[in-house]
Design a protein around this motif. Structure first.
Motif, PDB file in Angstrom:
ATOM      1  N   VAL A  16      47.366  49.677  49.506  1.00 37.62           N
ATOM      2  CA  VAL A  16      46.500  48.476  49.709  1.00 37.62           C
ATOM      3  C   VAL A  16      46.933  47.535  48.569  1.00 37.62           C
ATOM      4  CG1 VAL A  16      44.139  47.545  49.485  1.00 37.62           C
ATOM      5  CG2 VAL A  16      44.381  49.631  50.800  1.00 37.62           C
ATOM      6  N   LEU A  17      47.148  47.777  47.236  1.00 39.48           N
ATOM      7  CA  LEU A  17      47.624  46.996  46.330  1.00 39.48           C
ATOM      8  C   LEU A  17      48.983  46.432  46.579  1.00 39.48           C
ATOM      9  CD1 LEU A  17      47.578  46.066  43.366  1.00 39.48           C
ATOM     10  CD2 LEU A  17      48.684  48.008  42.699  1.00 39.48           C
ATOM     11  N   ASP A  18      49.948  47.239  47.213  1.00 33.23           N
ATOM     12  CA  ASP A  18      51.149  46.681  47.616  1.00 33.23           C
ATOM     13  C   ASP A  18      51.072  45.529  48.576  1.00 33.23           C
ATOM     14  OD1 ASP A  18      52.509  48.255  45.789  1.00 33.23           O
ATOM     15  OD2 ASP A  18      52.988  49.657  47.368  1.00 33.23           O
ATOM     16  N   ALA A  19      50.353  45.711  49.589  1.00 34.09           N
ATOM     17  CA  ALA A  19      49.934  44.664  50.782  1.00 34.09           C
ATOM     18  C   ALA A  19      49.413  43.419  50.111  1.00 34.09           C
ATOM     19  CB  ALA A  19      49.136  45.250  51.743  1.00 34.09           C
ATOM     20  N   LEU A  20      48.418  43.565  49.106  1.00 37.24           N
ATOM     21  CA  LEU A  20      47.713  42.263  48.296  1.00 37.24           C
ATOM     22  C   LEU A  20      48.779  41.739  47.615  1.00 37.24           C
ATOM     23  CD1 LEU A  20      44.275  44.156  47.526  1.00 37.24           C
ATOM     24  CD2 LEU A  20      44.638  42.312  49.133  1.00 37.24           C
ATOM     25  N   ARG A  21      49.612  42.322  47.019  1.00 42.48           N
ATOM     26  CA  ARG A  21      50.706  41.498  46.138  1.00 42.48           C
ATOM     27  C   ARG A  21      51.627  40.722  47.116  1.00 42.48           C
ATOM     28  NH1 ARG A  21      52.266  45.372  41.216  1.00 42.48           N
ATOM     29  NH2 ARG A  21      52.668  43.178  40.213  1.00 42.48           N
ATOM     30  N   VAL A  22      51.811  41.409  48.248  1.00 46.74           N
ATOM     31  CA  VAL A  22      52.968  40.613  49.103  1.00 46.74           C
ATOM     32  C   VAL A  22      52.259  39.545  49.628  1.00 46.74           C
ATOM     33  CG1 VAL A  22      53.980  40.833  51.400  1.00 46.74           C
ATOM     34  CG2 VAL A  22      54.227  42.743  49.795  1.00 46.74           C
ATOM     35  N   ALA A  23      50.825  39.748  50.116  1.00 42.87           N
ATOM     36  CA  ALA A  23      49.998  38.438  50.477  1.00 42.87           C
ATOM     37  C   ALA A  23      49.834  37.212  49.739  1.00 42.87           C
ATOM     38  CB  ALA A  23      48.688  39.009  50.890  1.00 42.87           C
ATOM     39  N   LEU A  24      49.727  37.786  48.230  1.00 42.54           N
ATOM     40  CA  LEU A  24      49.577  36.740  47.170  1.00 42.54           C
ATOM     41  C   LEU A  24      50.866  36.065  46.965  1.00 42.54           C
ATOM     42  CD1 LEU A  24      47.165  38.702  44.583  1.00 42.54           C
ATOM     43  CD2 LEU A  24      46.693  36.631  45.668  1.00 42.54           C
ATOM     44  N   GLY A  25      52.104  36.750  47.155  1.00 42.24           N
ATOM     45  CA  GLY A  25      53.463  36.441  46.590  1.00 42.24           C
ATOM     46  C   GLY A  25      53.521  36.390  45.084  1.00 42.24           C
ATOM     47  N   PRO A  26      54.783  36.089  44.682  1.00 46.47           N
ATOM     48  CA  PRO A  26      55.164  36.399  43.408  1.00 46.47           C
ATOM     49  C   PRO A  26      54.399  35.299  42.163  1.00 46.47           C
ATOM     50  CG  PRO A  26      56.844  35.160  44.669  1.00 46.47           C
ATOM     51  CD  PRO A  26      55.838  35.583  45.500  1.00 46.47           C
ATOM     52  N   GLY A  27      53.768  34.197  42.905  1.00 47.10           N
ATOM     53  CA  GLY A  27      52.886  33.483  42.095  1.00 47.10           C
ATOM     54  C   GLY A  27      51.465  33.791  42.312  1.00 47.10           C
ATOM     55  N   GLY A  28      51.086  34.627  42.582  1.00 46.15           N
ATOM     56  CA  GLY A  28      49.679  34.949  42.845  1.00 46.15           C
ATOM     57  C   GLY A  28      49.082  36.000  41.876  1.00 46.15           C
ATOM     58  N   THR A  29      47.914  35.999  41.391  1.00 42.56           N
ATOM     59  CA  THR A  29      47.249  36.827  40.556  1.00 42.56           C
ATOM     60  C   THR A  29      46.157  37.783  41.134  1.00 42.56           C
ATOM     61  OG1 THR A  29      48.085  35.475  38.533  1.00 42.56           O
ATOM     62  CG2 THR A  29      46.098  37.157  38.132  1.00 42.56           C
ATOM     63  N   LEU A  30      46.338  38.908  41.070  1.00 41.59           N
ATOM     64  CA  LEU A  30      45.072  39.871  41.573  1.00 41.59           C
ATOM     65  C   LEU A  30      44.305  40.190  40.625  1.00 41.59           C
ATOM     66  CD1 LEU A  30      44.000  41.472  44.028  1.00 41.59           C
ATOM     67  CD2 LEU A  30      45.705  43.292  43.499  1.00 41.59           C
ATOM     68  N   VAL A  31      42.896  40.165  40.682  1.00 41.43           N
ATOM     69  CA  VAL A  31      42.014  40.551  39.590  1.00 41.43           C
ATOM     70  C   VAL A  31      40.983  41.543  40.512  1.00 41.43           C
ATOM     71  CG1 VAL A  31      40.253  39.851  38.225  1.00 41.43           C
ATOM     72  CG2 VAL A  31      42.212  38.561  38.287  1.00 41.43           C
ATOM     73  N   VAL A  32      40.643  42.472  39.707  1.00 45.07           N
ATOM     74  CA  VAL A  32      39.466  43.412  40.323  1.00 45.07           C
ATOM     75  C   VAL A  32      38.264  43.641  39.132  1.00 45.07           C
ATOM     76  CG1 VAL A  32      40.972  44.802  41.739  1.00 45.07           C
ATOM     77  CG2 VAL A  32      40.768  45.284  39.535  1.00 45.07           C
ATOM     78  N   PRO A  33      37.180  43.975  39.394  1.00 49.99           N
ATOM     79  CA  PRO A  33      36.197  44.598  38.479  1.00 49.99           C
ATOM     80  C   PRO A  33      36.650  45.776  37.880  1.00 49.99           C
ATOM     81  CG  PRO A  33      35.401  44.740  40.669  1.00 49.99           C
ATOM     82  CD  PRO A  33      36.496  44.197  40.985  1.00 49.99           C
ATOM     83  N   ALA A  34      36.564  46.003  36.665  1.00 44.09           N
ATOM     84  CA  ALA A  34      37.087  47.256  35.912  1.00 44.09           C
ATOM     85  C   ALA A  34      35.732  47.722  35.154  1.00 44.09           C
ATOM     86  CB  ALA A  34      38.200  47.226  35.158  1.00 44.09           C
ATOM     87  N   PHE A  35      34.494  47.597  35.473  1.00 47.45           N
ATOM     88  CA  PHE A  35      33.249  47.724  34.958  1.00 47.45           C
ATOM     89  C   PHE A  35      33.265  49.160  34.634  1.00 47.45           C
ATOM     90  CE2 PHE A  35      30.905  44.189  37.512  1.00 47.45           C
ATOM     91  CZ  PHE A  35      31.904  43.368  37.202  1.00 47.45           C
ATOM     92  N   THR A  36      32.482  49.329  33.046  1.00 50.24           N
ATOM     93  CA  THR A  36      32.323  50.949  32.563  1.00 50.24           C
ATOM     94  C   THR A  36      30.756  50.786  32.352  1.00 50.24           C
ATOM     95  OG1 THR A  36      33.089  49.790  30.573  1.00 50.24           O
ATOM     96  CG2 THR A  36      34.766  51.210  31.803  1.00 50.24           C
ATOM     97  N   PRO A  37      29.948  51.129  33.215  1.00 49.68           N
ATOM     98  CA  PRO A  37      28.410  51.168  32.831  1.00 49.68           C
ATOM     99  C   PRO A  37      28.256  52.571  32.224  1.00 49.68           C
ATOM    100  CG  PRO A  37      29.016  51.638  35.316  1.00 49.68           C
ATOM    101  CD  PRO A  37      30.060  50.948  34.583  1.00 49.68           C
TER     102      PRO A  37
END
Length: 244
Positions: A16-37
């Protein structure tokens, strides 16, 4: 910014990560929540973990809790994709000990730096910079009930919501800090999401569940405009409920 639930899809988070990075292209930035409650003794996650313990057991558990380390602390409650992003070489993570975000791409460091440790998801957090960048939000098999961007709308409510005290452990084991911040409340996010105008959303489906893509700025502005009134009306209903 992506929120995802991959359970039951049979698809690995790496794919899934690879697919998202392909969709964004080399200029795109992917962000996710990394919360630690799990790092806080004032969170729902902590209360669930100590439920059923004796007072002495709960104190012992608290004393043994590990401090937040941006480069090492996992984010198990955020799902497999978030943990995959966090652990990918080159990933950047913001510094908040409870509500960090992780990212990959050319703007990750710019967007995720300077996360005030006393501001969960407000104007001194990466959410404000993502809003300024007019980022897109992808809800992959989840709904608006987990859309962290809506917390930025909470910070912008008029009048502002109440505040509360948070506690978490940082730096070294036993080094607990306390700070005041907005009393975050996501219980009405699903309702707010259902009222967002359809023209602001692009909808689809993957593996039997919904997928929604939207512009963060448009959605935050829309929700901010109605959230105060919605909560005020519901507070009045509670006060006026018979028997209260």
């Amino acid at each position: 910014m992506v929120h995802a639930s991959l359970g039951g899809t049979g698809t690995s988070p790496v794919r899934v990560l690879d697919a998202l990075r392909v969709a964004l292209g080399p200029g795109g930035t992917l962000v996710v929540p990394a919360f630690t409650p799990e790092n806080s003794d004032t969170s729902r996650a902590h209360r669930a973990r100590v439920e059923g313990m004796t007072e002495a057991e709960a104190r012992e558990f608290r004393a043994a809790m590990l401090p937040f380390e941006p480069d090492a602390t996992p984010c198990p409650s955020m799902g497999a994709l978030a943990e995959c992003v966090r652990t990918t070489p080159g990933a950047v993570r913001s510094a908040h000990p409870q509500t960090s975000l992780a990212g990959l791409g050319p703007r990750a460091r710019e967007l995720l730096s300077e996360h005030d440790p006393h501001c969960h998801l407000g104007e001194r957090s990466p959410l404000a910079r993502l809003y300024e960048a007019d980022a897109q939000v992808l809800l992959l098999r989840v709904g608006f009930e987990v859309c962290s961007a809506l917390h930025l709308a909470e910070y912008r409510m008029v009048p502002p919501p109440p505040r509360r005290t948070y506690r978490c452990v940082v730096g070294d084991k036993g080094n607990w800090i306390s700070y005041d911040d907005l009393a975050l409340d996501d219980t009405d996010f699903a309702v707010m999401g259902a009222r967002i105008p359809g023209e602001l959303l692009t909808r689809g489906e993957w593996k039997g569940k919904s997928v929604t893509l939207c512009g963060m700025r448009a959605v935050v502005d829309d929700v901010c405009g109605r959230l105060s009134g919605y909560r005020l009306r519901n507070d009045v209903k509670l006060v006026n409920r018979p028997g209260r």
